[in-house]
Design an enzyme around this catalytic site. Structure first.
Site: not given
Ligand code: EPU
Length: 339
Positions: A164, A238, A334
């Site tokens: 990012r 995010s 972010e």
């Molecule tokens: N999780 C929770 N609770 C929540 C959300 C997530 O426990 O409310 C845990 C879950 O265990 C899940 C893990 O976090 O397995 C990962 O969640 P997710 O796959 O939804 O991804 P993220 O790490 O929360 C990142 C990016 C997103 C991107 C997704 C998929 C960042 C800051 N965000 O989110 O990017 O879509 O991975 O690759 O790195 C964005 O930048 O606007 C964005 C949406």
């Protein structure tokens, strides 16, 4: 160039915060962008660049000039046995560009389907999703230097891409306007389906039957199930970066929370999903200052009542302070604040 005064930017930012720009120009050509730069230099300061408004936070009143470049066009520059070089203008819609590439058989961007915003903003924060980052497919870009109005080309290694992050968010922040981006895309699909949620969603399909179109479709389904559509529930995706922590912190956290989720970054660091931390701390679905943490994804702050940015930032700061107090971890915001 059409110069507008006191323009309401609420419809132009996906967080839907009320915001008025003192001066506003939408520039449809490189010449218009240059003309607006010159006008700002001679008449008003500061200058702000607005893209699709999907990763920024706008103050209630913005002095100076807000410039929104809406340059359009996609061009195939070159093709060899393995790759296509595709140049796309900064004002094209990112998701439409991803689908255009898929329909032409230019592969590699499928995991990045449905990310809101315009092409020109994508390299600034090196957008990433489902195991792929923009820098994996990036070739070069062109950008106008604001102080001189000259066009400069940046190769991949000059962009200092990281999670990012890029040079345009760091060292060269606010010094350039990205006008086009060139991608190096695959002629034959090279799929990346290792991200846990994507792998799980594709589990029922034989590996050989998985196409880039299926990957894009599946990514869109996952996104729609977790991430609120800005038209229905204003948000900027995010709100925090996933913090990168050292192994000592991970081991300590794992002892306290056996259900901790983390991803390896390198031998000494792991990334913890900020959404996991925020949910664990009890913030998921919580409403404060008339702004809310999303019910399905704690990493997203939603603004259903279209409150001003100050309220959004108050909730964000309360979350950051609570996560620091509870886990000793700093959450970095972010989206960028336009000031
Ligand atoms: N999780 C929770 N609770 C929540 C959300 C997530 O426990 O409310 C845990 C879950 O265990 C899940 C893990 O976090 O397995 C990962 O969640 P997710 O796959 O939804 O991804 P993220 O790490 O929360 C990142 C990016 C997103 C991107 C997704 C998929 C960042 C800051 N965000 O989110 O990017 O879509 O991975 O690759 O790195 C964005 O930048 O606007 C964005 C949406």
């Amino acid at each position: 160039m059409k110069l507008l005064k006191r323009v309401n930017l609420q419809p132009l930012n996906t967080m839907a915060v009320p915001s008025v720009a003192e001066h506003f120009v939408r520039a449809g050509s490189l010449d218009e962008v240059k003309e607006a730069l010159l006008w700002a230099k001679n008449n008003v300061q500061p200058l702000h660049i607005l893209g699709g408004g999907s990763n920024c936070l706008l103050p209630e009143n913005i002095s100076g000039l807000v410039l929104q470049p809406i340059l359009r066009g996609v061009k195939l520059l070159e093709s060899n046995e393995r790759h296509y070089l595709v140049k796309v203008a900064a004002g094209e819609n990112w998701n439409r560009f991803v689908h255009h590439c898929l329909s032409k058989g230019y592969f590699g961007l499928e995991n990045l389907a449905l990310i809101p915003g315009l092409v020109g903003a994508a390299p600034i924060q090196n957008i990433g999703a489902y195991g792929v980052e923009l820098c994996d497919l990036f070739h070069s870009l062109e950008a106008l230097e604001i102080s001189t109005g000259t066009l400069r080309r940046f190769e991949k290694d000059e962009c200092e891409f990281a999670y990012r992050h890029s040079v345009f968010k760091g060292r060269l922040s606010k010094q350039f306007i990205i006008t086009s981006v060139t991608f190096r895309l695959f002629k034959h699909p090279e799929l990346n389906v290792t991200y846990p949620a994507l792998r799980a969603a594709l589990a029922g399909i034989p590996r050989k039957a998985i196409s880039p179109q299926i990957v894009a479709h599946t990514v869109m389904e996952i996104r729609r199930s977790k991430l609120p559509s800005p038209e229905l529930l204003p948000n900027v995706g995010s709100f925090f970066k996933n913090p990168v922590v050292d192994m000592e912190t991970i081991e300590h956290m794992e002892q306290l929370y056996p259900d901790l989720v983390s991803y390896e970054v390198d031998a000494n660091h792991k990334k913890i999903p900020a959404g996991w931390l925020i949910e664990k701390a009890g913030w998921k679905g919580r409403e404060e200052f008339n702004v809310k943490v999303h019910d399905q994804q704690a990493l997203v702050i939603v603004n259903p009542n279209k409150m001003p940015v100050t309220k959004v930032l108050r909730l964000a700061k309360a979350i950051q302070a609570n996560i620091k107090a509870r886990f000793g971890i700093d959450l970095e915001q972010e989206p960028q604040l336009l000031l």
